[in-house]
Motif scaffolding. Sequence first.
Motif, PDB file in Angstrom:
ATOM      1  N   TYR A   1       0.644  -1.362  -0.046  1.00 16.75           N
ATOM      2  CA  TYR A   1      -0.052  -0.064  -0.005  1.00 16.75           C
ATOM      3  C   TYR A   1       0.671   1.375  -0.016  1.00 16.75           C
ATOM      4  O   TYR A   1       1.744   1.460   0.698  1.00 16.75           O
ATOM      5  N   TYR A   2       0.432   2.339  -0.718  1.00 15.35           N
ATOM      6  CA  TYR A   2       0.993   3.512  -0.634  1.00 15.35           C
ATOM      7  C   TYR A   2      -0.127   4.725  -0.399  1.00 15.35           C
ATOM      8  O   TYR A   2      -1.176   4.805  -1.173  1.00 15.35           O
ATOM      9  N   GLU A   3      -0.050   5.151   0.799  1.00 11.44           N
ATOM     10  CA  GLU A   3      -1.028   5.947   1.272  1.00 11.44           C
ATOM     11  C   GLU A   3      -2.442   5.754   1.058  1.00 11.44           C
ATOM     12  O   GLU A   3      -3.355   6.138   0.553  1.00 11.44           O
ATOM     13  N   GLU A   4      -2.678   4.351   1.488  1.00 13.22           N
ATOM     14  CA  GLU A   4      -4.018   3.605   1.684  1.00 13.22           C
ATOM     15  C   GLU A   4      -4.281   3.234   0.032  1.00 13.22           C
ATOM     16  O   GLU A   4      -5.542   2.855  -0.090  1.00 13.22           O
ATOM     17  N   ASN A   5      -3.583   3.329  -0.938  1.00 13.20           N
ATOM     18  CA  ASN A   5      -3.858   2.893  -2.249  1.00 13.20           C
ATOM     19  C   ASN A   5      -3.187   1.462  -2.332  1.00 13.20           C
ATOM     20  O   ASN A   5      -2.066   1.230  -2.156  1.00 13.20           O
ATOM     21  N   LEU A   6      -4.007   0.561  -2.948  1.00 12.83           N
ATOM     22  CA  LEU A   6      -3.322  -0.767  -3.057  1.00 12.83           C
ATOM     23  C   LEU A   6      -2.548  -0.966  -4.180  1.00 12.83           C
ATOM     24  O   LEU A   6      -3.107  -0.654  -5.293  1.00 12.83           O
ATOM     25  N   THR A   7      -1.236  -0.854  -4.262  1.00 11.02           N
ATOM     26  CA  THR A   7      -0.467  -0.972  -5.508  1.00 11.02           C
ATOM     27  C   THR A   7      -0.094  -2.172  -5.889  1.00 11.02           C
ATOM     28  O   THR A   7      -0.184  -2.224  -7.344  1.00 11.02           O
ATOM     29  N   ASN A   8      -0.117  -3.021  -5.390  1.00  5.16           N
ATOM     30  CA  ASN A   8       0.157  -4.750  -5.604  1.00  5.16           C
ATOM     31  C   ASN A   8      -0.550  -5.696  -4.863  1.00  5.16           C
ATOM     32  O   ASN A   8      -0.730  -5.390  -3.884  1.00  5.16           O
ATOM     33  N   LEU A   9      -0.939  -6.826  -5.512  1.00  5.82           N
ATOM     34  CA  LEU A   9      -1.494  -7.780  -4.599  1.00  5.82           C
ATOM     35  C   LEU A   9      -0.840  -9.142  -5.197  1.00  5.82           C
ATOM     36  O   LEU A   9      -0.533  -9.395  -6.350  1.00  5.82           O
ATOM     37  N   ALA A  10      -0.390  -9.889  -4.200  1.00  4.36           N
ATOM     38  CA  ALA A  10       0.266 -11.225  -4.340  1.00  4.36           C
ATOM     39  C   ALA A  10      -0.742 -12.302  -3.975  1.00  4.36           C
ATOM     40  O   ALA A  10      -1.322 -12.411  -2.634  1.00  4.36           O
ATOM     41  N   ILE A  11      -1.199 -13.126  -4.715  1.00  8.51           N
ATOM     42  CA  ILE A  11      -2.112 -14.135  -4.307  1.00  8.51           C
ATOM     43  C   ILE A  11      -1.388 -15.637  -4.185  1.00  8.51           C
ATOM     44  O   ILE A  11      -0.778 -15.956  -5.396  1.00  8.51           O
ATOM     45  N   LEU A  12      -1.565 -16.333  -3.142  1.00  6.50           N
ATOM     46  CA  LEU A  12      -0.601 -17.506  -3.273  1.00  6.50           C
ATOM     47  C   LEU A  12      -1.433 -18.612  -2.409  1.00  6.50           C
ATOM     48  O   LEU A  12      -2.412 -18.515  -1.936  1.00  6.50           O
ATOM     49  N   ILE A  13      -0.984 -19.800  -2.801  1.00  7.30           N
ATOM     50  CA  ILE A  13      -1.593 -20.880  -2.450  1.00  7.30           C
ATOM     51  C   ILE A  13      -0.663 -21.315  -1.521  1.00  7.30           C
ATOM     52  O   ILE A  13       0.503 -21.623  -1.652  1.00  7.30           O
ATOM     53  N   ASP A  14      -1.198 -21.768  -0.177  1.00  6.33           N
ATOM     54  CA  ASP A  14      -0.400 -22.225   0.917  1.00  6.33           C
ATOM     55  C   ASP A  14      -0.579 -23.579   1.042  1.00  6.33           C
ATOM     56  O   ASP A  14      -1.803 -24.211   1.243  1.00  6.33           O
ATOM     57  N   ASP A  15       0.172 -24.523   0.669  1.00  7.49           N
ATOM     58  CA  ASP A  15       0.291 -25.847   0.791  1.00  7.49           C
ATOM     59  C   ASP A  15       0.971 -26.336   1.909  1.00  7.49           C
ATOM     60  O   ASP A  15       1.740 -27.574   1.886  1.00  7.49           O
ATOM     61  N   GLY A  16       1.303 -25.603   3.318  1.00  9.79           N
ATOM     62  CA  GLY A  16       1.682 -26.010   4.310  1.00  9.79           C
ATOM     63  C   GLY A  16       3.237 -25.823   4.209  1.00  9.79           C
ATOM     64  O   GLY A  16       3.678 -24.654   5.186  1.00  9.79           O
ATOM     65  N   ASP A  17       4.243 -26.244   3.544  1.00  8.44           N
ATOM     66  CA  ASP A  17       5.289 -25.951   3.513  1.00  8.44           C
ATOM     67  C   ASP A  17       6.069 -25.256   2.455  1.00  8.44           C
ATOM     68  O   ASP A  17       7.004 -25.220   2.338  1.00  8.44           O
ATOM     69  N   CYS A  18       5.041 -24.633   1.874  1.00  9.19           N
ATOM     70  CA  CYS A  18       5.477 -23.945   0.516  1.00  9.19           C
ATOM     71  C   CYS A  18       4.281 -22.981   0.340  1.00  9.19           C
ATOM     72  O   CYS A  18       3.056 -23.224   0.125  1.00  9.19           O
ATOM     73  N   TYR A  19       4.669 -21.939  -0.233  1.00  7.67           N
ATOM     74  CA  TYR A  19       3.842 -20.693  -0.816  1.00  7.67           C
ATOM     75  C   TYR A  19       4.120 -20.997  -2.572  1.00  7.67           C
ATOM     76  O   TYR A  19       5.059 -21.080  -3.071  1.00  7.67           O
ATOM     77  N   SER A  20       2.843 -20.990  -3.193  1.00  8.41           N
ATOM     78  CA  SER A  20       2.983 -21.096  -4.607  1.00  8.41           C
ATOM     79  C   SER A  20       2.081 -19.871  -5.101  1.00  8.41           C
ATOM     80  O   SER A  20       1.094 -19.477  -4.779  1.00  8.41           O
ATOM     81  N   LEU A  21       2.956 -18.986  -5.779  1.00  3.98           N
ATOM     82  CA  LEU A  21       2.414 -17.969  -6.466  1.00  3.98           C
ATOM     83  C   LEU A  21       1.308 -17.931  -7.716  1.00  3.98           C
ATOM     84  O   LEU A  21       1.858 -18.393  -8.871  1.00  3.98           O
ATOM     85  N   LEU A  22       0.276 -17.643  -7.271  1.00  2.00           N
ATOM     86  CA  LEU A  22      -0.967 -17.678  -8.411  1.00  2.00           C
ATOM     87  C   LEU A  22      -1.032 -16.536  -9.157  1.00  2.00           C
ATOM     88  O   LEU A  22      -1.437 -16.700 -10.264  1.00  2.00           O
ATOM     89  N   GLY A  23      -0.879 -15.450  -8.480  1.00  2.00           N
ATOM     90  CA  GLY A  23      -0.927 -14.081  -9.169  1.00  2.00           C
ATOM     91  C   GLY A  23      -0.284 -13.211  -8.740  1.00  2.00           C
ATOM     92  O   GLY A  23      -0.114 -13.157  -7.261  1.00  2.00           O
ATOM     93  N   LEU A  24       0.567 -12.118  -9.398  1.00  2.00           N
ATOM     94  CA  LEU A  24       1.108 -10.829  -8.620  1.00  2.00           C
ATOM     95  C   LEU A  24       0.518  -9.946  -9.610  1.00  2.00           C
ATOM     96  O   LEU A  24       0.999  -9.611 -10.843  1.00  2.00           O
ATOM     97  N   LEU A  25      -0.303  -9.020  -9.091  1.00  2.00           N
ATOM     98  CA  LEU A  25      -1.149  -8.309  -9.803  1.00  2.00           C
ATOM     99  C   LEU A  25      -0.633  -6.832  -9.522  1.00  2.00           C
ATOM    100  O   LEU A  25      -0.331  -6.360  -8.196  1.00  2.00           O
TER     101      LEU A  25
END
Length: 294
Positions: A200-224
């Motif tokens: 966030y920059y001054e309450e504006n969402l600049t980027n979003l990372a969408i992850l799948i949490d499989d316990g021992d690993c994060y997998s990047l489903l999307g980086l917006l």
Amino acid sequence: MINKVEYKDIDFEKYNHCIENSVQKNFYCKKEMLDFLCKNWELLVYGDYQAVMPVPFTKRIMLRLANMPLFCQQLGIFSKEDDIFVNQKFLDFFKKNYLIVNYQFNFNNHFETTLTTKKNYIIPVQEYAFLRRKKYFKGRKSTVKTAQYLDFREVFKDTYILDFIKNNFKGLQKEKDMDLFIQYLFFLEKSGKLRMFGSYYEENLTNLAILIDDGDCYSLLGLLNNEEFKSHNGASFLIDRILKTNIETKAFNFMGGSIRGIEVFFKSFGSDLQEYQVIQNSKKDIVRNWLKIS
């Protein structure tokens, strides 16, 4: 011996036991994931479920076309140990009995036959300070440092976040594909596998990372990216902060890297190349293979 087992005849107790004890295990091969992502799928089985290979397919008139569904990166063969001889039996049977549009094996599968490969990048569990000091590219260190004024927050699915996703997700051409992606997020949330982080920059969402949490690993489903705030380098800041808070307990899977610019971005965080083998056929190839089978 390899046998084809239709969905209705799959012994899911044996299937689950096989994949849970396999060296290739990933979240894509789980029954509930395949049931959600695939309109139809069946199974190739070696012996008494000593090794299994899920095959998603679509129906076209009288034909069955083996084809990976959207949002599914790696399937392939799952077994207690990756046996190149057994894998080749699967591959030969698969080619002989299916019209293959696109099928992606997992990075642990090896064959006697040489196949085309795709690139994936992953960061194993390690000390964050060592990763950043020794493995980050010099330019990435600098970019991350200049973006420290941004705020890092975990976010949750609400109307604002869903609108941000719909407005900024790249690569989905059809409206129905975006609808499926949103449904997929609901499915992952219900399964306890969805995590999302924003910069966030001054309450504006600049980027979003969408992850799948499989316990021992994060997998990047999307980086917006919100193009309006592109100059703030929120993507670099966001990945770095996720690594800083998680990489000592969870690996990080970038879920891709075959496009040059994206590949360089992933590599710049000190990730390791992890190739997986694929079969991809053009319409002309499919017609030629159909004539061989028939």
